[in-house]
Scaffold this motif. Structure first.
Motif, mmCIF file in Angstrom:
data_model
loop_
_atom_site.group_PDB
_atom_site.id
_atom_site.type_symbol
_atom_site.label_atom_id
_atom_site.label_comp_id
_atom_site.label_asym_id
_atom_site.label_seq_id
_atom_site.Cartn_x
_atom_site.Cartn_y
_atom_site.Cartn_z
ATOM 1 N N VAL A 1 0.841 -1.197 0.000
ATOM 2 C CA VAL A 1 0.000 0.000 0.000
ATOM 3 C C VAL A 1 0.879 1.251 0.000
ATOM 4 C CG1 VAL A 1 -1.664 1.353 1.357
ATOM 5 C CG2 VAL A 1 -2.050 -1.087 0.952
ATOM 6 N N TRP B 1 1.868 1.665 -3.461
ATOM 7 C CA TRP B 1 0.683 2.088 -4.211
ATOM 8 C C TRP B 1 0.462 3.600 -4.081
ATOM 9 C CZ3 TRP B 1 -2.563 0.886 -7.869
ATOM 10 C CH2 TRP B 1 -3.831 1.448 -7.912
ATOM 11 N N ILE B 2 0.583 4.096 -2.865
ATOM 12 C CA ILE B 2 0.403 5.533 -2.638
ATOM 13 C C ILE B 2 1.476 6.314 -3.384
ATOM 14 C CG2 ILE B 2 0.424 7.370 -0.886
ATOM 15 C CD1 ILE B 2 -2.129 5.561 -0.922
ATOM 16 N N TYR B 3 2.697 5.801 -3.383
ATOM 17 C CA TYR B 3 3.776 6.456 -4.129
ATOM 18 C C TYR B 3 3.429 6.513 -5.620
ATOM 19 C CZ TYR B 3 8.298 7.637 -6.029
ATOM 20 O OH TYR B 3 9.314 8.265 -6.718
ATOM 21 N N GLY C 1 0.555 6.519 -6.934
ATOM 22 C CA GLY C 1 -0.534 7.471 -7.100
ATOM 23 C C GLY C 1 -0.056 8.906 -7.236
ATOM 24 N N THR D 1 -5.865 6.952 -8.975
ATOM 25 C CA THR D 1 -6.404 7.579 -7.773
ATOM 26 C C THR D 1 -6.288 6.524 -6.671
ATOM 27 O OG1 THR D 1 -7.940 8.854 -9.135
ATOM 28 C CG2 THR D 1 -8.403 8.743 -6.774
ATOM 29 N N PRO D 2 -5.308 6.691 -5.787
ATOM 30 C CA PRO D 2 -5.012 5.626 -4.822
ATOM 31 C C PRO D 2 -6.191 5.168 -3.984
ATOM 32 C CG PRO D 2 -3.268 7.259 -4.802
ATOM 33 C CD PRO D 2 -4.373 7.817 -5.655
ATOM 34 N N TRP D 3 -7.024 6.084 -3.493
ATOM 35 C CA TRP D 3 -8.110 5.666 -2.608
ATOM 36 C C TRP D 3 -9.120 4.792 -3.335
ATOM 37 C CZ3 TRP D 3 -13.153 6.937 -3.499
ATOM 38 C CH2 TRP D 3 -13.414 8.032 -4.324
ATOM 39 N N SER E 1 -8.203 2.832 -12.014
ATOM 40 C CA SER E 1 -7.789 2.736 -10.615
ATOM 41 C C SER E 1 -8.451 1.550 -9.924
ATOM 42 C CB SER E 1 -8.125 4.037 -9.868
ATOM 43 O OG SER E 1 -7.368 5.109 -10.374
#
Length: 156
Positions: A15, A18-20, A22, A30-32, A132
């Motif tokens: 995760v 993943w955020i990186y 994003g 869009t990570p969320w 996403s």
């Protein structure tokens, strides 16, 4: 290693990555949204079987929510029209669970919610939402697979 700790470690690592990803705007992630589809995947049992259930159902939720907004716009909007249209959408999201491959009702609602939460835009944003969503399923699959590897690793 206990399964829960193995999954927690793999979640934390992947995760974070993943955020990186994003943050790289060219990827249009869009990570969320991906994390919502990851959660739906785990809710539906994880693995490839869970991904198959969540893929079509979540994408259908996104597309049906977009069609609902289009219909609301075409008839002039307003609270009564919106309430009726969203009620019809909820009916369809549940009723479609009778169809093969669309039985993961929570994923259909989550897909619809993702569309609305992202601004309910009737443009190329819909493609990025689906992108996403699909990549989030890959993330969830990888989290589960890596967690199983950690779990099977000999303790030191």
């Amino acid at each position: 290693m206990k399964a829960i700790y193995a999954l927690a470690i793999s979640s934390g690592l992947l995760v974070g990555a993943w955020i990186y990803l994003g943050g790289i705007t060219e990827l249009h992630i869009t990570p969320w949204i991906g994390l919502v589809s990851t959660a739906a995947l785990f809710f539906c049992g994880g693995g490839l079987d869970g991904a198959k259930k969540v893929l079509g159902t979540g994408v259908a939720g996104i597309l049906l929510a977009a069609l609902t907004v289009l219909a609301i716009t075409k008839v002039g909007g307003g609270l009564p029209v919106t309430a009726i249209a969203i009620g019809i959408l909820a009916f369809v999201l549940v009723a479609m669970s009778a169809l093969p491959g669309l039985s993961a009702t929570p994923a259909s609602f989550l897909g619809g919610c993702v569309f609305f939460a992202a601004g309910a835009k009737l443009d190329e944003t819909i493609l990025y939402l689906i992108w996403s969503w699909v990549l989030g399923l890959a993330l969830g699959y990888l989290v589960g697979a890596l967690g199983k590897r950690f779990e099977a690793a000999p303790e030191v």
